[in-house]
Design an enzyme around this catalytic site. Sequence first.
Site, short mmCIF file in Angstrom:
data_model
loop_
_atom_site.label_atom_id
_atom_site.label_comp_id
_atom_site.label_asym_id
_atom_site.label_seq_id
_atom_site.Cartn_x
_atom_site.Cartn_y
_atom_site.Cartn_z
N HIS A 16 3.19 9.37 -20.57
CA HIS A 16 4.01 8.13 -21.01
C HIS A 16 5.75 8.58 -21.29
O HIS A 16 6.49 7.66 -20.99
CB HIS A 16 3.10 7.81 -22.17
CG HIS A 16 2.02 7.46 -21.99
ND1 HIS A 16 0.79 8.14 -22.59
CD2 HIS A 16 1.42 6.45 -21.46
CE1 HIS A 16 -0.20 7.48 -22.19
NE2 HIS A 16 -0.10 6.40 -21.41
N GLN A 40 -9.72 -5.22 -19.78
CA GLN A 40 -9.84 -4.22 -18.36
C GLN A 40 -10.90 -3.06 -18.57
O GLN A 40 -10.76 -2.22 -17.66
CB GLN A 40 -8.35 -3.64 -18.12
CG GLN A 40 -7.96 -2.57 -19.28
CD GLN A 40 -6.30 -2.27 -18.88
OE1 GLN A 40 -5.50 -3.00 -19.05
NE2 GLN A 40 -6.36 -1.13 -18.63
P1 AMP Z 1 -2.03 3.96 -19.85
O1 AMP Z 1 -1.61 4.24 -21.23
O2 AMP Z 1 -3.15 5.18 -19.36
O3 AMP Z 1 -2.38 2.66 -19.53
O4 AMP Z 1 -0.77 4.42 -18.97
C1 AMP Z 1 0.42 3.69 -19.12
C2 AMP Z 1 1.50 4.10 -18.11
O5 AMP Z 1 1.80 5.38 -18.19
C3 AMP Z 1 0.88 3.56 -16.70
O6 AMP Z 1 1.87 2.93 -15.92
C4 AMP Z 1 0.34 4.89 -16.20
O7 AMP Z 1 0.43 4.88 -14.78
C5 AMP Z 1 1.43 5.81 -16.84
N1 AMP Z 1 0.90 7.15 -16.80
C6 AMP Z 1 -0.21 7.79 -17.44
N2 AMP Z 1 -0.45 8.92 -17.15
C7 AMP Z 1 0.60 9.58 -16.29
C8 AMP Z 1 0.99 10.42 -15.85
N3 AMP Z 1 0.29 11.86 -16.03
N4 AMP Z 1 2.14 10.63 -15.07
C9 AMP Z 1 2.83 9.62 -14.84
N5 AMP Z 1 2.50 8.31 -15.53
C10 AMP Z 1 1.21 8.04 -16.24
#
Ligand code: AMP
Length: 260
Positions: A16, A40
């Site tokens: 993040h 979701q």
């Molecule tokens: P989430 O909180 O899991 O919904 O993720 C929020 C954002 O962070 C989304 O756009 C994810 O694709 C991105 N994200 C989560 N993990 C990673 C990672 N390891 N590398 C890059 N972006 C990430």
Amino acid sequence: MTIGLIPTMGAIHKGHTSLVKEAKSHCDKVVVSIFVNPAQFGENEDLEAYPADEEQDVRALTSVGTDLVFCPSSCEVYPEDFSTVVSVSRLAAGLCGPFRPGHFEGVATVVTKLLLQSLPDIAIFGEKDYQQLLVIRQLVKDLNIPVKVIGAKIIREKDGLAMSTRNQYLSPGDRLIAPELNGILQLVAEWVKAKPGDCESICRLARTKLLEKGFEAVDYITVCDSETLEPLKTYMGNAHVLGAARLGPARLIDNISIRK
Ligand code: AMP
């Protein structure tokens, strides 16, 4: 003044914060939203168990220069009479779609709301959730939302495991097995480049190998066109290999681009 929005579900990690750093190179002010979006999550998924620590998240986000953290409540996002669903048909149909019914509609609906509420100049999403990134690009285009969508590269642990909130669910034993998902995707990429016409049999072999390594179930390992996500029998140069597999209570996803 230009504004960048990064939607998240909190439990902030380096994946993040890398998005915040990326956003800062594109715009003046960075807004991060934290909302664990019930729409979701499927019935048997981890909504109740999803980690939440708002204070720690805000600290981690401000330490990398986030200007505003937006943490709406569930009833603010979904008032009682909420009735609209945003559904992206083609891109959401395959890969994770059948394994997580309603998931991409939940994502598409909340992201549409967040984009329209904040009307940023750019919005950044991780390539870690590659199918999600393409679904969001499509809805932004179809609904004429005046926001530029930027994809950011996957941040990984040293052993190749893509960083994810759900990695916290892994037992120490499973944590040792988890990087095999990335390892097998890399092998598939090499094999496909050597035998471009054999995508399907290569993916079948990869699924078997992951089960042998200790994954309990492999939802899919598929070579897809990088733009349409159509599964490919023959690799022709613009493809991703994507995978999802279950390990203990965690469902891990990962993908890599296959280049000539
Ligand atoms: P989430 O909180 O899991 O919904 O993720 C929020 C954002 O962070 C989304 O756009 C994810 O694709 C991105 N994200 C989560 N993990 C990673 C990672 N390891 N590398 C890059 N972006 C990430």
